[in-house]
Design a protein around this motif. Structure first.
Motif, mmCIF file in Angstrom:
data_model
loop_
_atom_site.group_PDB
_atom_site.id
_atom_site.type_symbol
_atom_site.label_atom_id
_atom_site.label_comp_id
_atom_site.label_asym_id
_atom_site.label_seq_id
_atom_site.Cartn_x
_atom_site.Cartn_y
_atom_site.Cartn_z
ATOM 1 N N GLY A 66 0.863 10.469 1.178
ATOM 2 C CA GLY A 66 0.000 9.360 0.775
ATOM 3 C C GLY A 66 0.281 8.063 1.509
ATOM 4 O O GLY A 66 1.164 7.978 2.364
ATOM 5 N N GLU A 67 -0.535 7.063 1.168
ATOM 6 C CA GLU A 67 -0.457 5.739 1.810
ATOM 7 C C GLU A 67 0.367 4.806 0.932
ATOM 8 O O GLU A 67 0.214 4.791 -0.289
ATOM 9 C CB GLU A 67 -1.864 5.158 1.972
ATOM 10 N N MET A 68 1.227 4.021 1.552
ATOM 11 C CA MET A 68 2.084 3.090 0.818
ATOM 12 C C MET A 68 1.581 1.658 0.921
ATOM 13 O O MET A 68 1.143 1.209 1.978
ATOM 14 C CB MET A 68 3.509 3.136 1.377
ATOM 15 N N THR A 146 -11.662 3.651 2.253
ATOM 16 C CA THR A 146 -10.263 3.935 2.574
ATOM 17 C C THR A 146 -10.065 5.434 2.780
ATOM 18 O O THR A 146 -10.948 6.228 2.502
ATOM 19 C CB THR A 146 -9.326 3.502 1.430
ATOM 20 N N ARG A 147 -8.856 5.769 3.215
ATOM 21 C CA ARG A 147 -8.469 7.177 3.293
ATOM 22 C C ARG A 147 -7.012 7.287 2.846
ATOM 23 O O ARG A 147 -6.270 6.318 2.796
ATOM 24 C CB ARG A 147 -8.627 7.700 4.725
ATOM 25 N N SER A 148 -6.647 8.535 2.518
ATOM 26 C CA SER A 148 -5.232 8.816 2.316
ATOM 27 C C SER A 148 -4.908 10.095 3.072
ATOM 28 O O SER A 148 -5.786 10.678 3.729
ATOM 29 C CB SER A 148 -4.904 8.948 0.836
ATOM 30 N N TRP A 195 -4.500 -4.924 14.226
ATOM 31 C CA TRP A 195 -4.513 -4.980 12.759
ATOM 32 C C TRP A 195 -4.380 -3.599 12.137
ATOM 33 O O TRP A 195 -4.990 -2.647 12.599
ATOM 34 C CB TRP A 195 -5.820 -5.632 12.279
ATOM 35 N N HIS A 196 -3.590 -3.499 11.088
ATOM 36 C CA HIS A 196 -3.397 -2.261 10.316
ATOM 37 C C HIS A 196 -3.343 -2.678 8.848
ATOM 38 O O HIS A 196 -2.421 -3.380 8.432
ATOM 39 C CB HIS A 196 -2.096 -1.586 10.762
ATOM 40 N N LEU A 197 -4.383 -2.262 8.078
ATOM 41 C CA LEU A 197 -4.563 -2.788 6.723
ATOM 42 C C LEU A 197 -4.621 -1.674 5.682
ATOM 43 O O LEU A 197 -5.237 -0.627 5.913
ATOM 44 C CB LEU A 197 -5.878 -3.595 6.655
ATOM 45 N N HIS A 198 -4.016 -1.901 4.536
ATOM 46 C CA HIS A 198 -4.129 -1.009 3.379
ATOM 47 C C HIS A 198 -4.717 -1.809 2.220
ATOM 48 O O HIS A 198 -4.611 -3.036 2.189
ATOM 49 C CB HIS A 198 -2.761 -0.430 2.985
ATOM 50 N N PHE A 199 -5.336 -1.094 1.272
ATOM 51 C CA PHE A 199 -6.048 -1.755 0.171
ATOM 52 C C PHE A 199 -5.578 -1.211 -1.171
ATOM 53 O O PHE A 199 -5.271 -0.020 -1.304
ATOM 54 C CB PHE A 199 -7.558 -1.506 0.325
ATOM 55 N N GLY A 208 -5.866 2.687 -0.469
ATOM 56 C CA GLY A 208 -5.601 3.541 0.684
ATOM 57 C C GLY A 208 -5.592 2.755 1.979
ATOM 58 O O GLY A 208 -5.600 1.519 1.983
ATOM 59 N N HIS A 209 -5.586 3.520 3.075
ATOM 60 C CA HIS A 209 -5.613 2.946 4.425
ATOM 61 C C HIS A 209 -7.056 2.509 4.718
ATOM 62 O O HIS A 209 -7.993 3.297 4.585
ATOM 63 C CB HIS A 209 -5.132 4.039 5.397
ATOM 64 N N VAL A 210 -7.248 1.249 5.098
ATOM 65 C CA VAL A 210 -8.593 0.691 5.230
ATOM 66 C C VAL A 210 -9.300 1.222 6.486
ATOM 67 O O VAL A 210 -8.775 1.138 7.594
ATOM 68 C CB VAL A 210 -8.527 -0.856 5.280
ATOM 69 N N VAL A 254 -5.856 8.323 14.746
ATOM 70 C CA VAL A 254 -5.351 8.508 13.377
ATOM 71 C C VAL A 254 -5.595 7.275 12.508
ATOM 72 O O VAL A 254 -5.583 7.370 11.288
ATOM 73 C CB VAL A 254 -3.839 8.871 13.340
ATOM 74 N N GLU A 255 -5.826 6.131 13.122
ATOM 75 C CA GLU A 255 -6.062 4.913 12.336
ATOM 76 C C GLU A 255 -7.512 4.774 11.911
ATOM 77 O O GLU A 255 -7.830 4.001 11.023
ATOM 78 C CB GLU A 255 -5.646 3.667 13.144
ATOM 79 N N LYS A 256 -8.417 5.499 12.553
ATOM 80 C CA LYS A 256 -9.844 5.321 12.299
ATOM 81 C C LYS A 256 -10.352 6.262 11.222
ATOM 82 O O LYS A 256 -9.823 7.329 10.998
ATOM 83 C CB LYS A 256 -10.648 5.513 13.595
HETATM 84 ZN ZN LIG Z 1 -2.251 2.992 7.331
#
Ligand SMILES: [Zn+2]
Length: 256
Positions: A66-68, A146-148, A195-199, A208-210, A254-256
């Protein structure tokens, strides 16, 4: 003679009672993005240890579970089922980035901004491209996608193969907080550049990962962190991994 004693007494006092406060503007990260891309998902830093280095940040968990998000000193885990968990201090991370968040600058975000417009506005507010900057955006969002990532088992697949089948989640008209960083281009291989953002929703039930954003009414706080500390995993697997290749195209995927 008297002056000599005075000097020693002053030195002792300084040493014994007046230690300098810890530098809070340090970006602390565990392992490297290229190691994660190679499938090195074993947690090597416990959350208790991670929180000694920051109260704010992003990352993932042991076995890529999962996303932290780290927000106000609490760790949140958005797992592949879309739900938010609160792992204990003994849980570990293979890859995370944290700092102690003290806002240097605040920005009011009025009106609808998509992710590209949001990032452009944040770039204007933090023009020093070669210094890491942490961002916290609090408010309401017309939309957040978002994604996880699902927990993996050995032998671990590579990260690009995991994210090819990632579960995504959509939030509409939602209150919450975005937590993230912009890292300089010269972090290539070490961490996600740009930029690398989580929500996280304000009721702490989703996030999750934005992937996509549409802001409504929000405020962005920025914190420059000009010092960097990287804790590398001990042991053979990390030591033997081939981390020499340019994986930038894979990072973008992997970020998209
Ligand atoms: Zn992330």
């Amino acid at each position: 003679m008297r002056r000599w004693w005075f000097g020693i007494a002053t030195a002792l006092l300084t040493f014994a009672g007046c230690a300098a406060p810890a530098d809070r503007d340090v970006l602390y990260q565990t392992s490297t993005i290229n190691a994660l891309l190679e499938g090195l998902y074993d947690g090597h830093v416990a959350l208790a240890e991670l929180l000694r280095h920051g109260d704010f940040g992003i990352g993932t968990f042991d076995a890529l579970d999962g996303e932290m998000l780290v927000l106000d000193g609490c760790v949140y885990q958005v797992r592949a089922d879309g739900r938010v968990y609160r792992p204990g201090p003994e849980a570990a991370t293979p890859f995370a980035t944290v700092t102690f968040f003290d806002a240097d600058r605040t920005l009011t975000l009025d009106g609808t901004l998509d992710l590209a417009e949001l990032e452009a506005l944040l770039d204007q507010a933090a023009p020093a491209r070669n210094v890491p900057v942490a961002v916290r955006i609090t408010g309401t969002f017309a939309q957040v996608k978002t994604r996880s990532v699902p927990r993996q088992s050995r032998p671990y697949p590579r990260l690009v193969d995991v994210t090819a089948r990632q579960p995504t989640f959509e939030f509409k008209g939602v209150a919450g907080t975005i937590v993230g960083f912009r890292l300089p281009e010269f972090f290539k291989g070490l961490n996600v550049t740009g930029w690398h953002l989580h929500f996280l929703t304000s009721d702490r039930t989703g996030g999750g990962h934005v992937l996509e954003v549409e802001t409504e009414k929000a405020r962005a706080d920025l914190d420059e962190t000009p010092s960097v500390f990287i804790a590398l995993p001990r042991g053979g697997e990390f030591g033997k991994a081939d981390l020499s290749k340019d994986r930038d195209a894979e990072v973008r995927r992997v970020e998209k």
